[in-house]
Design an enzyme around this catalytic site. Structure first.
Site, mmCIF file in Angstrom:
data_model
loop_
_atom_site.group_PDB
_atom_site.id
_atom_site.type_symbol
_atom_site.label_atom_id
_atom_site.label_comp_id
_atom_site.label_asym_id
_atom_site.label_seq_id
_atom_site.Cartn_x
_atom_site.Cartn_y
_atom_site.Cartn_z
ATOM 1 N N LYS A 21 0.856 -1.203 0.000
ATOM 2 C CA LYS A 21 0.000 0.000 0.000
ATOM 3 C C LYS A 21 0.882 1.240 0.000
ATOM 4 C CE LYS A 21 0.920 1.263 4.459
ATOM 5 N NZ LYS A 21 1.727 2.447 4.804
ATOM 6 N N LEU A 108 5.540 0.552 3.117
ATOM 7 C CA LEU A 108 4.689 -0.008 2.061
ATOM 8 C C LEU A 108 3.746 -1.087 2.589
ATOM 9 C CD1 LEU A 108 7.443 -0.198 -0.703
ATOM 10 C CD2 LEU A 108 5.360 1.204 -0.813
ATOM 11 N N ASP A 145 -2.205 -1.372 10.242
ATOM 12 C CA ASP A 145 -2.436 -1.304 8.791
ATOM 13 C C ASP A 145 -3.089 -2.573 8.230
ATOM 14 O OD1 ASP A 145 -1.402 1.217 8.500
ATOM 15 O OD2 ASP A 145 0.613 0.529 7.976
HETATM 16 O O1 C5P Z 1 0.267 -1.641 14.702
HETATM 17 P P1 C5P Z 1 1.691 -1.744 14.218
HETATM 18 O O2 C5P Z 1 2.442 -2.847 14.894
HETATM 19 O O3 C5P Z 1 1.799 -1.754 12.745
HETATM 20 O O4 C5P Z 1 2.369 -0.373 14.677
HETATM 21 C C1 C5P Z 1 3.750 -0.259 14.853
HETATM 22 C C2 C5P Z 1 4.055 0.920 15.764
HETATM 23 O O5 C5P Z 1 3.795 2.159 15.115
HETATM 24 C C3 C5P Z 1 3.236 0.984 17.040
HETATM 25 O O6 C5P Z 1 3.808 0.232 18.056
HETATM 26 C C4 C5P Z 1 3.252 2.476 17.358
HETATM 27 O O7 C5P Z 1 4.446 2.832 18.009
HETATM 28 C C5 C5P Z 1 3.272 3.125 15.989
HETATM 29 N N1 C5P Z 1 1.928 3.527 15.529
HETATM 30 C C6 C5P Z 1 1.317 4.620 16.116
HETATM 31 N N2 C5P Z 1 0.070 5.003 15.688
HETATM 32 C C7 C5P Z 1 -0.539 4.345 14.685
HETATM 33 C C8 C5P Z 1 0.081 3.235 14.064
HETATM 34 C C9 C5P Z 1 1.327 2.845 14.513
HETATM 35 O O8 C5P Z 1 1.857 5.250 17.028
HETATM 36 N N3 C5P Z 1 -1.742 4.749 14.287
#
Ligand code: C5P
Length: 292
Positions: A21, A108, A145
Site C-alpha cells: 500500500k 509499504l 495497517d
Molecule cells: O500496529 P503496528 O504494529 O503496525 O504499529 C507499529 C508501531 O507504530 C506501534 O507500536 C506504534 O508505536 C506506531 N503507531 C502509532 N500510531 C498508529 C500506528 C502505529 O503510534 N496509528
C-alpha cells in the site's frame, strides 16, 4: 473483501498475493494514552506484491526467502495465524511460505499485507469458520495497517488505521516507488513527531473529492505526509529522491507511511519507466507499478 477472489484455492493449499500500500495522504491528529496515534490517511493498494503459499499443517510454521526476517511470533503472518487458530478454535496449523518482493522498513505495508492475506487464506482453507466482520476485528489486533490491507483498493482510514471508509477505486495510476537503503522503524518516527508541531496538514476532504471525481491533477496536488520531515532526519536521501522524481516527470511525489520509500505519480507507464532509469544505479529498490 478483495483477496478472497484472487486466491488460487487447491483444497489443502492457497496461493495468494499480498499487495503493498501507499499513503496518498497521512495526517496525525493526536496521541492516545496507549501510545498509538490517531491518524487520517487516504490509503491505496499498488501492484507490488509478496507471494504467499499456505498449506494445511499440524503446527504453525513460517518460511521466507529472506534469511534475516523473523519466522517466529515476531513475524506478522505467524501472529495472524496464531490469532486465527485461537479465535476459530480449530486445532490445526499452517505452513506459510512467503516470497518477499515488498521491501522491509519502507512504509509499504509489506508485513501487514502478509498478515492480512494469511488471515483471509486460512479462513478459506479451513472452510470459513470466521465471518468477514470477525476477520476484520482480528486484523486490527494483528497491526494498525492490517485491516486496510485486508480491504485493499482505495480507502480513507481513521482511528489508528482500523476505521475504514471505502472510496471509489483509484485504479490504474502509474507509480514509481523508490526506497533508499535505510529501513525505518515506525515507532521511532512516531516518537519523533511527538516532539515537534506539525507545520502543514493534508486536506483529506479535497483528496477524497479528487478521488471520487477521478481528478488526477487534484489527487497529485493533495498528496502530503506529515511524517516525512521526521523520517528525513533519519534518512536525508528522501528529499533528493522526491526532487529527482519531479525532475524526471512525476506529477507529484511523496513519502509513504513512516518511510523510507517514496512514490511518484506519472502520466504513463512509459514516463514512470523512463524516470526509473535515474535511480537504478543508486538504489536496489526501484519499482514501476500501478494502483490496483
Ligand atoms: O500496529 P503496528 O504494529 O503496525 O504499529 C507499529 C508501531 O507504530 C506501534 O507500536 C506504534 O508505536 C506506531 N503507531 C502509532 N500510531 C498508529 C500506528 C502505529 O503510534 N496509528
Amino acid at each position: 473483501m478483495k483477496y478472497s477472489d484472487e486466491c488460487i484455492f487447491k483444497g489443502d493449499r492457497v496461493i495468494t498475493k499480498a499487495y503493498a500500500k501507499v499513503n496518498l495522504t497521512l495526517d496525525v491528529l493526536s496521541k492516545r494514552d496507549d501510545g498509538y496515534h490517531e491518524l487520517e490517511s487516504v490509503m491505496q493498494s499498488v501492484s507490488l506484491f509478496d507471494l504467499i503459499i499456505i498449506d494445511k499443517s499440524d503446527t504453525i510454521r513460517v518460511k521466507t526467502n529472506l534469511n534475516h526476517l523473523p519466522t517466529n511470533e515476531n513475524n506478522i503472518a505467524f501472529k495472524a495465524a496464531k490469532l486465527f487458530f485461537e479465535k476459530s478454535g480449530i486445532s490445526g496449523g499452517a505452513s506459510v511460505l512467503i516470497h518477499k518482493n515488498i521491501p522491509i522498513g519502507a512504509g509499504l505495508g509489506g508485513g501487514s499485507s502478509d498478515g492480512a492475506s494469511t488471515l483471509i487464506a486460512l479462513n478459506r482453507l479451513y472452510g470459513y469458520p470466521l465471518t468477514d466482520d470477525e476477520l476484520f476485528k482480528l486484523a486490527a489486533k494483528v497491526g494498525a495497517d492490517v485491516p486496510f490491507c485486508m480491504l485493499g483498493s482505495t480507502a480513507l482510514a481513521g482511528g489508528i488505521g482500523e476505521k475504514l471508509k471505502k472510496l471509489s477505486p483509484c485504479r490504474g495510476l502509474n507509480m514509481l516507488i523508490v526506497k533508499p537503503k535505510v529501513s525505518i522503524s515506525t515507532p521511532e518516527i512516531f516518537k519523533l513527531i511527538d516532539s515537534e508541531p506539525i507545520k502543514k496538514h493534508p486536506n483529506n476532504e479535497e483528496m477524497v473529492a479528487a478521488i471520487e471525481n477521478g481528478d488526477i491533477e487534484k489527487i497529485c496536488a493533495n498528496t502530503l505526509n506529515v511524517l516525512r520531515y521526521a523520517t528525513q532526519r533519519r534518512c536525508p536521501q528522501i528529499g533528493g529522491i522526491i526532487a529527482e522524481m519531479k525532475k524526471g516527470g512525476a506529477l507529484c511525489s511523496e513519502m509513504t507511511g513512516s518511510g523510507s520509500a517514496v512514490f511518484g505519480i506519472f502520466s504513463s507507464a512509459r514516463d514512470a519507466d523512463e524516470c526509473a532509469k535515474r535511480f537504478y544505479s543508486k538504489y536496489n529498490d526501484v519499482y514501476s507499478v500501478i494502483t490496483v
